[in-house]
Design an enzyme around this catalytic site. Structure first.
Site, short mmCIF file in Angstrom:
data_model
loop_
_atom_site.label_atom_id
_atom_site.label_comp_id
_atom_site.label_asym_id
_atom_site.label_seq_id
_atom_site.Cartn_x
_atom_site.Cartn_y
_atom_site.Cartn_z
N TYR A 182 0.82 -1.22 0.00
CA TYR A 182 0.00 0.00 0.00
C TYR A 182 0.85 1.27 0.00
CZ TYR A 182 -4.15 -2.86 1.03
OH TYR A 182 -5.18 -3.77 0.97
N ASP A 193 -11.22 -8.32 7.47
CA ASP A 193 -12.62 -8.14 7.07
C ASP A 193 -13.35 -9.48 7.01
OD1 ASP A 193 -12.43 -5.43 6.92
OD2 ASP A 193 -13.29 -5.28 4.90
N ASP A 203 -3.79 -18.04 1.00
CA ASP A 203 -4.96 -18.67 0.37
C ASP A 203 -5.52 -19.76 1.29
OD1 ASP A 203 -2.47 -19.71 -0.17
OD2 ASP A 203 -2.91 -20.36 -2.20
N LYS A 238 2.88 -15.44 1.61
CA LYS A 238 2.76 -16.08 0.30
C LYS A 238 4.19 -16.38 -0.14
CE LYS A 238 0.18 -17.37 -3.20
NZ LYS A 238 -0.71 -18.55 -3.11
N ASP A 248 -5.56 -6.62 5.69
CA ASP A 248 -6.74 -5.84 5.30
C ASP A 248 -7.87 -6.79 4.90
OD1 ASP A 248 -8.42 -3.86 4.47
OD2 ASP A 248 -7.21 -3.18 2.78
#
Ligand code: NAD
Length: 363
Positions: A145, A255, A227, A195, A251
């Site tokens: 980000y 959620d 994943d 990852k 992030d």
């Protein structure tokens, strides 16, 4: 008598109404623990726009700087009005502005399924019945980000866009320490999300986390690909205690963890800097669809205040008082409309705040 100064930024929509219930609860805590909270109210978001023509005025930053912690409500207008001058960029300007200004690099988002609310979860009943209590620890000021360079180059069919995922060792280390220390106060397990099978940054992430893990032999540590983590959250959320994530994965997964608890109105969060300073806010937004009706759920805001007591003021017992009061209010069947169930005792924002405050007083 010790005095703690709190910058109170109610913001927009339901922000002021749920904030009033959080301060109601803090008033009880003051009396019980013989200390004084001094509130410094300041404007943010659309509430600031009308007076200052900006979403995060200097006056507000100054008040926050002079405070021991920030208690934040929510910002934003109706989604259909996002493009207007008043609302455009309001979240980025207010929230990212505060995160950057105060170097709030550690985001803690608990996602707990209260036993009384099992049926509110979208999870399959047999999975929800097992319950879960997860703390997502998300790195908040680095990663893709914020990485440079980013941009667009070229023209026509050759036009390209790119971002950069970058992490410095010290950024990974400091968020890892937050996660491992948090695990010590919980079920003593950290799952680090990466990852590392594809991304170089994530190979590095895993190496640094493994180094830090050796400093916490009392905490069980496991790495997990992002994943797989997304799957496990819906198949077996009780597997997790602390989920340690970089900015983007955190992030998304925070959620997802929030969604499986059933209501946004229940979820608090903390964003911490080095030392004890932090900003505390509900996970949901300004809920313009229900603002002003007295029906919003104040629990996320009240639990955010409880997190402030724990992380900024080291008042663990007061944190537990609030958490217990919320749980027993729910156990007695009281619900705001977002968590209503058949045969519940449906109440409004103020009543929910008062019941929680009374429970603390009588405990
Ligand atoms: P939202 O979280 O405000 O609302 C989504 C749904 O959840 C709505 O139906 C709302 O009524 C409900 N809800 C949320 N909090 C609740 C509570 N405490 N009690 C009961 N119900 C609750 O998300 P949205 O509708 O996508 O966004 C509305 C505005 O909020 C937008 O302007 C958005 O930009 C802003 N927003 C702000 C923040 C923040 O301030 N941190 C976060 C997310 C969205």
């Amino acid at each position: 008598m010790s005095v703690k100064t709190i910058a109170i930024l109610p913001g927009d929509g339901i922000g002021p109404e749920v904030m009033a219930e959080a301060t109601k609860v803090l008033k009880i805590i003051q009396g019980k623990y013989n200390l004084r909270f001094e509130y410094k109210y300041a404007q943010v978001g659309g509430a600031a726009w009308d007076k200052y023509r900006c979403h995060l005025p200097e006056d507000t930053i100054t008040i926050c700087r002079k405070s021991d912690a920030i208690l934040f409500g929510s910002v934003g207008g109706r989604v259909s009005e996002q493009a207007s001058e008043k609302w455009s960029g309001v979240e980025v300007n207010s929230l990212l502005g505060l995160r950057k200004t105060f170097n709030l690099y550690a985001n803690l988002r608990p996602a707990k399924l209260y036993p009384a609310l099992t049926s509110a979860s979208p999870l399959r009943a047999d999975i929800a019945k097992k319950g879960f209590d997860i703390l997502v620890v998300r790195e908040l000021t680095g990663g893709i980000y914020f990485g440079e360079p980013k941009g667009r180059i070229g023209y026509g069919e050759n036009e390209k866009a790119f971002d950069t995922m970058v992490y410095a060792k010290h950024e990974i280390r400091r968020i890892a320490h937050i996660a491992f220390k948090a695990a010590r106060t919980r079920k003593k397990k950290v799952t680090s999300i990466d990852k590392a099978n594809v991304l170089t940054t994530m190979v590095f992430w895993r190496e640094v986390i493994e180094e830090v893990a050796k400093e916490y032999p009392d905490i069980s540590y496991e790495p997990m690909y992002v994943d797989n983590a997304a799957q496990q959250l819906v198949i077996c959320p009780s597997h997790f205690d602390v989920m340690l994530c970089g900015n983007m994965f955190g992030d998304i997964l925070s959620d997802q963890a929030a969604a499986i608890t059933g209501s946004l109105g229940m979820l608090p969060s903390a964003s911490l800097a080095d030392g004890r300073f932090g900003m505390y806010e509900p996970g949901g937004g300004s809920a313009p669809d229900i603002a002003g009706q007295g029906i919003s759920n104040p629990i996320a805001q009240i639990m955010s205040a409880a997190m402030m007591l724990r992380y900024s003021f080291d008042m663990n017992e007061a944190f537990k008082d609030i958490a217990r009061a919320i749980e027993s209010t729910l156990d007695e069947g009281y619900r705001t409309q977002d968590i209503r169930q058949p045969d519940c005792k449906l109440i409004g924002t103020k009543k929910m705040g008062s019941l929680i405050a009374e429970k603390i007083l009588s405990s």
